[in-house]
Write a protein that holds these residues in place. Structure first.
Motif, PDB file in Angstrom:
ATOM      1  N   PRO A   1       0.903  -1.418  -0.074  1.00 32.66           N
ATOM      2  CA  PRO A   1       0.006  -0.048  -0.004  1.00 32.66           C
ATOM      3  C   PRO A   1       0.821   1.239   0.137  1.00 32.66           C
ATOM      4  O   PRO A   1       2.057   1.158  -0.155  1.00 32.66           O
ATOM      5  CB  PRO A   1      -0.742  -0.124   1.205  1.00 32.66           C
ATOM      6  CG  PRO A   1       0.024  -0.943   2.295  1.00 32.66           C
ATOM      7  CD  PRO A   1       0.938  -2.019   1.279  1.00 32.66           C
ATOM      8  N   ASP A   2       0.146   2.419   0.082  1.00 34.67           N
ATOM      9  CA  ASP A   2       1.227   3.578   0.108  1.00 34.67           C
ATOM     10  C   ASP A   2       1.784   3.964   1.396  1.00 34.67           C
ATOM     11  O   ASP A   2       2.385   4.966   1.236  1.00 34.67           O
ATOM     12  CB  ASP A   2       0.201   4.853  -0.665  1.00 34.67           C
ATOM     13  CG  ASP A   2      -0.964   5.334   0.216  1.00 34.67           C
ATOM     14  OD1 ASP A   2      -1.138   4.672   1.356  1.00 34.67           O
ATOM     15  OD2 ASP A   2      -1.950   6.103  -0.073  1.00 34.67           O
ATOM     16  N   PHE A   3       1.299   3.302   2.417  1.00 36.40           N
ATOM     17  CA  PHE A   3       1.782   3.822   3.768  1.00 36.40           C
ATOM     18  C   PHE A   3       1.746   5.208   4.285  1.00 36.40           C
ATOM     19  O   PHE A   3       2.500   6.056   4.403  1.00 36.40           O
ATOM     20  CB  PHE A   3       3.399   3.342   3.951  1.00 36.40           C
ATOM     21  CG  PHE A   3       3.720   1.936   3.551  1.00 36.40           C
ATOM     22  CD1 PHE A   3       3.000   1.080   4.627  1.00 36.40           C
ATOM     23  CD2 PHE A   3       4.597   1.474   2.798  1.00 36.40           C
ATOM     24  CE1 PHE A   3       3.460  -0.357   4.350  1.00 36.40           C
ATOM     25  CE2 PHE A   3       4.741   0.234   2.332  1.00 36.40           C
ATOM     26  CZ  PHE A   3       4.109  -0.825   3.394  1.00 36.40           C
ATOM     27  N   ARG A   4       0.407   5.504   3.689  1.00 32.56           N
ATOM     28  CA  ARG A   4      -0.071   6.909   4.006  1.00 32.56           C
ATOM     29  C   ARG A   4       0.635   7.940   5.265  1.00 32.56           C
ATOM     30  O   ARG A   4       0.382   7.180   6.303  1.00 32.56           O
ATOM     31  CB  ARG A   4      -1.611   7.133   4.142  1.00 32.56           C
ATOM     32  CG  ARG A   4      -1.871   8.843   4.243  1.00 32.56           C
ATOM     33  CD  ARG A   4      -3.507   8.689   3.724  1.00 32.56           C
ATOM     34  NE  ARG A   4      -4.117   8.003   5.022  1.00 32.56           N
ATOM     35  CZ  ARG A   4      -5.458   7.791   4.894  1.00 32.56           C
ATOM     36  NH1 ARG A   4      -6.200   7.943   3.632  1.00 32.56           N
ATOM     37  NH2 ARG A   4      -6.167   7.049   5.813  1.00 32.56           N
ATOM     38  N   ASN A   5       1.475   8.970   4.911  1.00 32.51           N
ATOM     39  CA  ASN A   5       2.055   9.525   5.919  1.00 32.51           C
ATOM     40  C   ASN A   5       3.327   8.802   6.541  1.00 32.51           C
ATOM     41  O   ASN A   5       3.745   9.333   7.603  1.00 32.51           O
ATOM     42  CB  ASN A   5       1.238  10.169   6.997  1.00 32.51           C
ATOM     43  CG  ASN A   5      -0.099  10.947   6.318  1.00 32.51           C
ATOM     44  OD1 ASN A   5       0.091  11.779   5.377  1.00 32.51           O
ATOM     45  ND2 ASN A   5      -1.133  11.044   6.852  1.00 32.51           N
ATOM     46  N   LYS A   6       3.483   7.658   6.422  1.00 26.10           N
ATOM     47  CA  LYS A   6       4.558   6.836   6.903  1.00 26.10           C
ATOM     48  C   LYS A   6       5.506   6.452   5.934  1.00 26.10           C
ATOM     49  O   LYS A   6       6.353   5.453   6.212  1.00 26.10           O
ATOM     50  CB  LYS A   6       3.810   5.729   7.609  1.00 26.10           C
ATOM     51  CG  LYS A   6       3.088   6.163   8.552  1.00 26.10           C
ATOM     52  CD  LYS A   6       2.204   4.961   9.068  1.00 26.10           C
ATOM     53  CE  LYS A   6       0.859   5.406   9.728  1.00 26.10           C
ATOM     54  NZ  LYS A   6      -0.179   4.399   9.923  1.00 26.10           N
ATOM     55  N   HIS A   7       5.479   6.853   4.562  1.00 25.40           N
ATOM     56  CA  HIS A   7       6.006   6.007   3.457  1.00 25.40           C
ATOM     57  C   HIS A   7       7.382   5.992   3.449  1.00 25.40           C
ATOM     58  O   HIS A   7       8.328   5.128   3.147  1.00 25.40           O
ATOM     59  CB  HIS A   7       5.587   6.417   2.154  1.00 25.40           C
ATOM     60  CG  HIS A   7       6.295   7.335   1.579  1.00 25.40           C
ATOM     61  ND1 HIS A   7       5.979   8.672   1.294  1.00 25.40           N
ATOM     62  CD2 HIS A   7       7.421   7.048   0.618  1.00 25.40           C
ATOM     63  CE1 HIS A   7       6.656   9.324   0.687  1.00 25.40           C
ATOM     64  NE2 HIS A   7       7.624   8.516   0.306  1.00 25.40           N
ATOM     65  N   GLU A   8       8.358   7.118   4.085  1.00 24.36           N
ATOM     66  CA  GLU A   8       9.653   7.125   3.795  1.00 24.36           C
ATOM     67  C   GLU A   8      10.312   6.213   4.770  1.00 24.36           C
ATOM     68  O   GLU A   8      11.238   5.521   4.285  1.00 24.36           O
ATOM     69  CB  GLU A   8      10.107   8.449   4.272  1.00 24.36           C
ATOM     70  CG  GLU A   8       9.678   9.811   3.410  1.00 24.36           C
ATOM     71  CD  GLU A   8      10.257  11.038   3.649  1.00 24.36           C
ATOM     72  OE1 GLU A   8      10.986  11.056   4.663  1.00 24.36           O
ATOM     73  OE2 GLU A   8       9.972  12.054   2.890  1.00 24.36           O
ATOM     74  N   ARG A   9       9.776   5.869   5.957  1.00 25.15           N
ATOM     75  CA  ARG A   9      10.473   4.902   6.969  1.00 25.15           C
ATOM     76  C   ARG A   9       9.846   3.589   6.603  1.00 25.15           C
ATOM     77  O   ARG A   9      11.056   2.521   6.482  1.00 25.15           O
ATOM     78  CB  ARG A   9      10.004   5.322   8.533  1.00 25.15           C
ATOM     79  CG  ARG A   9      10.621   4.251   9.255  1.00 25.15           C
ATOM     80  CD  ARG A   9      11.914   4.134   9.467  1.00 25.15           C
ATOM     81  NE  ARG A   9      12.586   3.212  10.367  1.00 25.15           N
ATOM     82  CZ  ARG A   9      13.630   2.456  10.190  1.00 25.15           C
ATOM     83  NH1 ARG A   9      14.360   2.625   9.056  1.00 25.15           N
ATOM     84  NH2 ARG A   9      13.767   1.442  11.054  1.00 25.15           N
ATOM     85  N   ALA A  10       8.826   3.637   6.229  1.00 25.93           N
ATOM     86  CA  ALA A  10       8.378   2.162   5.801  1.00 25.93           C
ATOM     87  C   ALA A  10       9.132   1.494   4.613  1.00 25.93           C
ATOM     88  O   ALA A  10       9.765   0.444   4.479  1.00 25.93           O
ATOM     89  CB  ALA A  10       6.942   2.162   5.243  1.00 25.93           C
ATOM     90  N   VAL A  11       9.205   2.467   3.705  1.00 25.18           N
ATOM     91  CA  VAL A  11       9.984   2.079   2.421  1.00 25.18           C
ATOM     92  C   VAL A  11      11.516   1.752   2.947  1.00 25.18           C
ATOM     93  O   VAL A  11      12.139   0.667   2.316  1.00 25.18           O
ATOM     94  CB  VAL A  11       9.984   3.026   1.355  1.00 25.18           C
ATOM     95  CG1 VAL A  11      10.893   2.824   0.094  1.00 25.18           C
ATOM     96  CG2 VAL A  11       8.733   3.029   0.682  1.00 25.18           C
ATOM     97  N   GLU A  12      12.279   2.437   3.555  1.00 25.00           N
ATOM     98  CA  GLU A  12      13.606   2.132   4.094  1.00 25.00           C
ATOM     99  C   GLU A  12      13.695   0.746   4.632  1.00 25.00           C
ATOM    100  O   GLU A  12      14.546   0.214   4.353  1.00 25.00           O
ATOM    101  CB  GLU A  12      13.806   3.310   5.020  1.00 25.00           C
ATOM    102  CG  GLU A  12      14.163   4.701   4.285  1.00 25.00           C
ATOM    103  CD  GLU A  12      14.578   5.650   5.572  1.00 25.00           C
ATOM    104  OE1 GLU A  12      14.906   5.163   6.690  1.00 25.00           O
ATOM    105  OE2 GLU A  12      14.812   6.673   5.292  1.00 25.00           O
ATOM    106  N   MET A  13      12.758   0.585   5.676  1.00 32.28           N
ATOM    107  CA  MET A  13      12.535  -0.816   5.992  1.00 32.28           C
ATOM    108  C   MET A  13      12.615  -2.090   5.304  1.00 32.28           C
ATOM    109  O   MET A  13      13.207  -3.061   5.197  1.00 32.28           O
ATOM    110  CB  MET A  13      11.555  -1.083   7.006  1.00 32.28           C
ATOM    111  CG  MET A  13      11.351   0.015   8.240  1.00 32.28           C
ATOM    112  SD  MET A  13       9.972   0.109   9.249  1.00 32.28           S
ATOM    113  CE  MET A  13       9.714  -1.618   9.681  1.00 32.28           C
ATOM    114  N   ILE A  14      11.578  -1.763   3.900  1.00 32.35           N
ATOM    115  CA  ILE A  14      11.260  -2.852   3.340  1.00 32.35           C
ATOM    116  C   ILE A  14      12.583  -3.130   2.118  1.00 32.35           C
ATOM    117  O   ILE A  14      13.032  -4.239   1.800  1.00 32.35           O
ATOM    118  CB  ILE A  14      10.149  -2.485   2.527  1.00 32.35           C
ATOM    119  CG1 ILE A  14       9.011  -2.647   3.454  1.00 32.35           C
ATOM    120  CG2 ILE A  14       9.734  -3.565   1.258  1.00 32.35           C
ATOM    121  CD1 ILE A  14       7.659  -2.394   2.866  1.00 32.35           C
TER     122      ILE A  14
END
Length: 331
Positions: free
Chosen positions: A170-183
């Motif tokens: 999903p787009d990880f709304r308002n959280k995408h920077e940290r979420a993408v870094e983790m993945i």
């Protein structure tokens, strides 16, 4: 961006002659009356094979959800017969209510700590060479569910190290920077996130998301790790116009997206967005030719195309295309 936009416009005009061969019908065209029934090219047979039922039983035994079932995918019979399935993690209840999606909306249950290993075990039992993992939106979780993607990738690497991994997040709304870094740190082979439709239709079709936020998410994957393939897709038949689709292609290429998928939107229930048009196979082919000319490594475009349809074969072709491109550049 200005130079790219001019070049894109010139390319669209140059390739416009293709419309004389395979015209792309426009919404509201009086020569194309609105269809009330699915055309022959979108019809599929109900699944009946023993292999289909074996795959279904395995998913049940492992307590896994699949987007194949939850989103009422028309290709489920073909894919499950071949023991291909797109596993949907983080439950079967979504915190969003997109107008095109058939997944249940509500308050999701607690995250299943056994899900990553159960998924990896199912992958091993099916002997998958390539697996696709997606999820519902989990706006209720602090990280949007990114840590569960990481745990699934790690479990797959331990259990089936030769399986290539494709994720559809999903787009990880308002959280995408940290979420993408983790993945990205967990290093999936393909990172997919669908734009779904053209920007103009977001308020009615994908109201909980933002078009340019999704583009930035995909762009950030490439910035963090250029070796990871990126992928995105859109649905056709929702009322989009031809040049709007071309602009989405340009936006994707500006974000260095490798793989574009395009498929026909199908209305899952009367409560969902209506099909404005059934786009012809010839029109899908014309779009695909334009997309390839714009520089995508891989393009899948047909009425029945979905994000994970033939994903394993498409990944192999995309990897070979990149290798050929790099070898040519090194000469």
């Amino acid at each position: 961006m200005a130079i790219w936009g001019l070049a894109s416009l010139a390319l669209d005009r140059y390739l416009g002659r293709m419309n004389d061969i395979a015209p792309i019908p426009m919404p509201g065209d009086p020569a194309k009356p609105e269809r009330t029934r699915k055309p022959d090219w979108i019809r599929v047979k109900a699944p009946t094979s023993p292999a289909y039922h074996e795959t279904r039983k395995l998913m049940r035994d492992k307590g896994l959800n699949t987007v194949c079932e939850e989103a009422a995918c028309p290709n489920i019979g073909e894919c499950w017969t071949k023991k291909h399935a797109t596993v949907m993690i983080l439950g079967d209840v979504c915190t969003r209510a997109c107008a095109f999606c058939n997944v249940k909306t509500g308050m999701p249950r607690k995250v299943d700590v056994n899900e990553p290993q159960n998924l990896a075990d199912a992958c091993a039992e099916m002997g998958l060479e390539h697996i696709v993992i997606t999820s519902v939106d989990r706006d209720d979780l602090p990280d949007g569910g990114a840590s569960q993607f990481v745990k699934v990738i790690e479990a797959l690497r331990r259990t089936t190290p030769n399986t290539t991994i494709e994720i559809l997040t999903p787009d990880f709304r308002n959280k995408h920077e940290r979420a993408v870094e983790m993945i990205v740190t967990a290093r999936p082979d393909v990172y997919n996130h669908n734009l779904e439709t053209v920007p103009r239709l977001y308020p009615t079709i994908r109201p909980g998301a933002r078009y340019y936020a999704s583009l930035r998410l995909l762009e950030s994957v490439k910035r963090l790790d250029p070796s990871i393939f990126t992928k995105s897709g859109i649905m056709l038949g929702l009322g989009e116009e031809r040049l709007e689709v071309h602009q989405v292609m340009d936006d994707m290429r500006s974000a260095d997206i490798d793989f574009l998928t395009m498929g026909q939107y199908l209305q899952p229930t009367p409560k969902h967005a209506k099909v404005i048009e059934f786009v012809t196979p010839a029109a899908f082919n014309a779009y695909a030719a334009i997309a390839r000319a714009k520089g995508f490594l891989q393009v899948a475009s047909s009425p029945l195309t979905r994000s994970s349809y033939h994903a394993g074969a498409d990944f192999a072709e995309m990897r070979a295309a990149r290798e050929a491109k790099l070898a040519k550049a090194a000469r």
